[in-house]
Design a protein around this motif. Structure first.
Motif, short mmCIF file in Angstrom:
data_model
loop_
_atom_site.label_atom_id
_atom_site.label_comp_id
_atom_site.label_asym_id
_atom_site.label_seq_id
_atom_site.Cartn_x
_atom_site.Cartn_y
_atom_site.Cartn_z
N LYS A 133 5.73 50.99 74.83
CA LYS A 133 4.76 50.36 73.93
C LYS A 133 5.12 48.90 73.66
N LEU A 134 6.43 48.60 73.63
CA LEU A 134 6.88 47.24 73.37
C LEU A 134 6.99 46.41 74.63
N ARG A 146 13.58 38.87 70.91
CA ARG A 146 14.55 38.81 69.80
C ARG A 146 13.90 39.27 68.50
N ALA A 147 12.60 38.94 68.32
CA ALA A 147 11.89 39.37 67.12
C ALA A 147 11.77 40.89 67.07
N ALA A 148 11.45 41.50 68.21
CA ALA A 148 11.36 42.97 68.27
C ALA A 148 12.72 43.60 67.99
N ARG A 174 9.04 48.94 55.17
CA ARG A 174 8.20 47.80 55.58
C ARG A 174 8.45 47.44 57.04
N ALA A 175 9.72 47.46 57.46
CA ALA A 175 10.04 47.14 58.86
C ALA A 175 9.45 48.19 59.79
N ALA A 176 9.57 49.46 59.42
CA ALA A 176 9.00 50.54 60.25
C ALA A 176 7.48 50.42 60.31
N ASP A 177 6.85 50.11 59.18
CA ASP A 177 5.39 49.96 59.15
C ASP A 177 4.96 48.81 60.05
N LEU A 178 5.68 47.70 59.99
CA LEU A 178 5.35 46.56 60.84
C LEU A 178 5.52 46.90 62.31
N LEU A 179 6.61 47.59 62.64
CA LEU A 179 6.85 47.99 64.02
C LEU A 179 5.73 48.91 64.52
N ALA A 228 16.21 46.54 64.27
CA ALA A 228 17.47 46.59 63.52
C ALA A 228 17.20 46.66 62.01
N ALA A 229 16.15 46.01 61.55
CA ALA A 229 15.82 45.99 60.12
C ALA A 229 15.47 47.38 59.60
N MET A 230 15.05 48.26 60.49
CA MET A 230 14.72 49.63 60.06
C MET A 230 15.98 50.40 59.66
N ASN A 231 17.15 49.90 60.00
CA ASN A 231 18.40 50.59 59.68
C ASN A 231 19.22 49.86 58.62
#
Length: 119
Positions: free
Chosen positions: A110-111, A55-57, A74-79, A62-65
């Motif tokens: 990768k995930l 769920r976190a992934a 920031r979301a993309a960098d964390l991912l 989703a936060a990247m959009n």
């Protein structure tokens, strides 16, 4: 005690003196049953954490959009950091056609997602 409480907490819960708990621990049958309960508790916790990780992934993807540009970056960098791209790595961005299916498959691998979960 199977869920991490102390011997004193266990004694208080069942209404006995803590020394009684220590005596029970010397009983091989009691100790074996407690060990089984601790293993079951640990397996249940690991299972819950795996579900929470998925769920976190999903939330991060989703936060990247959503949100501001800064929040999306920031979301993309964390991912990216979670899939092994280190902070400070040089990344060249070019405008090009993207094979979305290949990219999705790569990110899913990768995930640690199955094909069904990646879609």
């Amino acid at each position: 005690m199977a869920t991490g409480s102390s011997m004193q907490e266990a004694a208080d819960t069942v209404g006995v003196h803590v020394q009684t708990i220590y005596r029970w621990m010397d009983d091989p049958e009691f100790a074996a049953e407690l060990d089984k309960l601790q293993q079951l508790t640990q397996k249940a916790a690991v299972s819950r954490l795996r579900g929470a990780a998925q769920r976190a992934a999903d939330t991060l993807a989703a936060a990247m959009n959503e949100g501001t540009w800064s929040e999306r970056i920031r979301a993309a960098d964390l991912l990216l950091s979670r899939i092994g791209v280190e902070a400070g790595s040089r990344v060249t961005v070019q405008t090009a056609e993207v094979d979305r299916e290949a990219l999705a498959a790569h990110l899913a691998s990768k995930l640690g997602l199955d094909d069904d979960e990646a879609e």
